[in-house]
Design a protein around this motif. Structure first.
Motif, PDB file in Angstrom:
ATOM      1  N   MET A  14     -22.729  59.610  14.213  1.00  0.00           N
ATOM      2  CA  MET A  14     -22.222  60.138  15.472  1.00  0.00           C
ATOM      3  C   MET A  14     -21.302  59.117  16.126  1.00  0.00           C
ATOM      4  N   TRP A  15     -20.411  59.648  16.997  1.00  0.00           N
ATOM      5  CA  TRP A  15     -19.515  58.786  17.765  1.00  0.00           C
ATOM      6  C   TRP A  15     -20.029  58.682  19.193  1.00  0.00           C
ATOM      7  N   LEU A  16     -20.054  57.451  19.717  1.00  0.00           N
ATOM      8  CA  LEU A  16     -20.523  57.207  21.073  1.00  0.00           C
ATOM      9  C   LEU A  16     -19.544  56.311  21.814  1.00  0.00           C
ATOM     10  N   ASN A  17     -19.477  56.514  23.121  1.00  0.00           N
ATOM     11  CA  ASN A  17     -18.856  55.547  24.014  1.00  0.00           C
ATOM     12  C   ASN A  17     -19.956  54.953  24.880  1.00  0.00           C
ATOM     13  N   ALA A  18     -20.044  53.646  24.906  1.00  0.00           N
ATOM     14  CA  ALA A  18     -21.038  52.966  25.729  1.00  0.00           C
ATOM     15  C   ALA A  18     -20.327  51.998  26.653  1.00  0.00           C
ATOM     16  N   SER A  19     -20.784  51.945  27.906  1.00  0.00           N
ATOM     17  CA  SER A  19     -20.147  51.062  28.878  1.00  0.00           C
ATOM     18  C   SER A  19     -21.201  50.382  29.735  1.00  0.00           C
ATOM     19  N   CYS A  20     -20.849  49.205  30.217  1.00  0.00           N
ATOM     20  CA  CYS A  20     -21.744  48.442  31.080  1.00  0.00           C
ATOM     21  C   CYS A  20     -20.911  47.761  32.162  1.00  0.00           C
ATOM     22  N   LEU A  21     -21.289  47.961  33.412  1.00  0.00           N
ATOM     23  CA  LEU A  21     -20.624  47.349  34.559  1.00  0.00           C
ATOM     24  C   LEU A  21     -21.644  46.500  35.303  1.00  0.00           C
ATOM     25  N   ILE A  22     -21.346  45.208  35.473  1.00  0.00           N
ATOM     26  CA  ILE A  22     -22.247  44.296  36.174  1.00  0.00           C
ATOM     27  C   ILE A  22     -21.466  43.617  37.289  1.00  0.00           C
ATOM     28  N   GLU A  23     -21.991  43.673  38.515  1.00  0.00           N
ATOM     29  CA  GLU A  23     -21.336  43.072  39.673  1.00  0.00           C
ATOM     30  C   GLU A  23     -22.227  41.990  40.271  1.00  0.00           C
ATOM     31  N   PHE A  24     -21.632  40.823  40.519  1.00  0.00           N
ATOM     32  CA  PHE A  24     -22.349  39.685  41.101  1.00  0.00           C
ATOM     33  C   PHE A  24     -21.689  39.265  42.410  1.00  0.00           C
ATOM     34  N   GLN A  25     -22.500  38.678  43.278  1.00  0.00           N
ATOM     35  CA  GLN A  25     -21.986  37.926  44.429  1.00  0.00           C
ATOM     36  C   GLN A  25     -22.370  36.474  44.200  1.00  0.00           C
ATOM     37  N   ILE A  26     -21.359  35.602  44.171  1.00  0.00           N
ATOM     38  CA  ILE A  26     -21.553  34.219  43.749  1.00  0.00           C
ATOM     39  C   ILE A  26     -21.151  33.283  44.883  1.00  0.00           C
ATOM     40  N   SER A  27     -22.002  32.296  45.181  1.00  0.00           N
ATOM     41  CA  SER A  27     -21.747  31.397  46.323  1.00  0.00           C
ATOM     42  C   SER A  27     -20.849  30.225  45.949  1.00  0.00           C
ATOM     43  N   VAL A  28     -20.996  29.695  44.736  1.00  0.00           N
ATOM     44  CA  VAL A  28     -20.178  28.567  44.274  1.00  0.00           C
ATOM     45  C   VAL A  28     -19.786  28.847  42.823  1.00  0.00           C
ATOM     46  N   PRO A  29     -18.704  28.258  42.319  1.00  0.00           N
ATOM     47  CA  PRO A  29     -18.349  28.462  40.910  1.00  0.00           C
ATOM     48  C   PRO A  29     -19.546  28.200  39.996  1.00  0.00           C
ATOM     49  N   THR A  30     -19.820  29.158  39.092  1.00  0.00           N
ATOM     50  CA  THR A  30     -21.076  29.156  38.328  1.00  0.00           C
ATOM     51  C   THR A  30     -20.815  29.383  36.840  1.00  0.00           C
TER      52      THR A  30
END
Length: 270
Positions: free
Chosen positions: A1-17
């Motif tokens: 079978m053919w699939l499309n998979a996606s992942c979206l991750i959002e962060f709030q960062i205080s200092v370069p990490t």
């Protein structure tokens, strides 16, 4: 079978990490990647390398502020996972060298504590695949699957005592029992079409009959529609992201898997 998979991750960062990311699946015998997108916003330099298990990893330093990782992949994968009742146990001295690391106890799979239990659970089963199947049946009957509640990673011993856990925890228990019988076992993290509620998923593979086979204690049948992203000894090896230094806030994580009628033809989200 053919699939499309996606992942979206959002962060709030205080200092370069500094981050290590592990979100890129590889083409292999069970899956073939046709198209892939991998976006970092804001854009930052990324250094990619392959870890000791062959996983594709990316090193970045995320800037302070809102930071987003977005991935999408079109992939051809198997309709059904292979099964092989009766497939034999492979003696340790005959195992390929790259399989040997998956025999040892690890941080979350304390296989040295499960020797007696694994022997009892698999009594009267033929050595190999049938023992693995008996272990999966034990985990499914003994551990209540509670998706969405497991933030802290727990070990095989802990989930066996607690009697409930998420997919990751149940995989830990299955792996530990297999290794207790000298059957190599490894954790897999990835996507599963039709998973409810939709999220990234974890299962395990065991090495019998001179190849790896899929086992999933959380699912009543061993369906296909799986996209493997990473393999490792346990959850410590297959984290999709690892950040170092000051804590960061995870604002949002959204996973989708859509069936495709063919290459480039999307249908509704699952």
């Amino acid at each position: 079978m053919w699939l499309n998979a996606s992942c979206l991750i959002e962060f709030q960062i205080s200092v370069p990490t500094p981050f290590l990311l592990m979100l890129r699946p590889r083409s292999g015998s069970q899956q073939w990647i046709m198209r892939e997108e991998y976006l970092l916003s804001p854009s930052v330099p990324a250094l990619e390398f392959t870890d000791m298990f062959g996983n594709l990893c990316q090193r970045i330093v995320a800037p302070a502020g809102n930071f987003t990782v977005s991935t999408s992949v079109d992939i051809e994968t198997t309709d059904e996972s292979d099964t092989a009742p009766g497939s034999p146990f492979i003696e340790v001295q005959l195992l390929p060298p790259d399989v040997l690391p998956f025999l040892y106890p690890s941080r979350y799979c304390e296989s040295d504590r499960f020797t007696e239990m694994a022997a009892s659970v698999t009594a009267n089963q033929s050595p190999g695949y049938d023992q693995c199947n008996a272990i999966v049946n034990y985990v499914r009957k003994s551990i209540r699957y509670t998706p969405g509640i497991g933030q802290q990673i727990i070990s095989a011993s802990e989930v066996n005592q607690l009697g409930q856990g998420v997919c990751r925890d149940m995989a830990h228990l299955g792996i530990a029992c297999c290794r207790a019988l000298s059957i190599p076992a490894r954790m897999v993290v990835g996507y599963l079409e039709g998973l409810e509620p939709m999220d990234l998923h974890a299962w395990f593979e065991a090495y019998v009959g001179n190849r790896w086979y899929t086992f999933d204690p959380t699912q009543p049948d061993l369906k296909g529609g799986r996209i493997a992203i990473a393999f490792g000894r346990d959850a410590a090896d297959v984290a999709i992201y690892t950040q170092f230094g000051n804590p960061v806030d995870l604002l949002n994580m959204n996973v989708q898997v859509k069936k495709m009628t063919g290459p480039g033809y999307h249908s509704k989200a699952q």
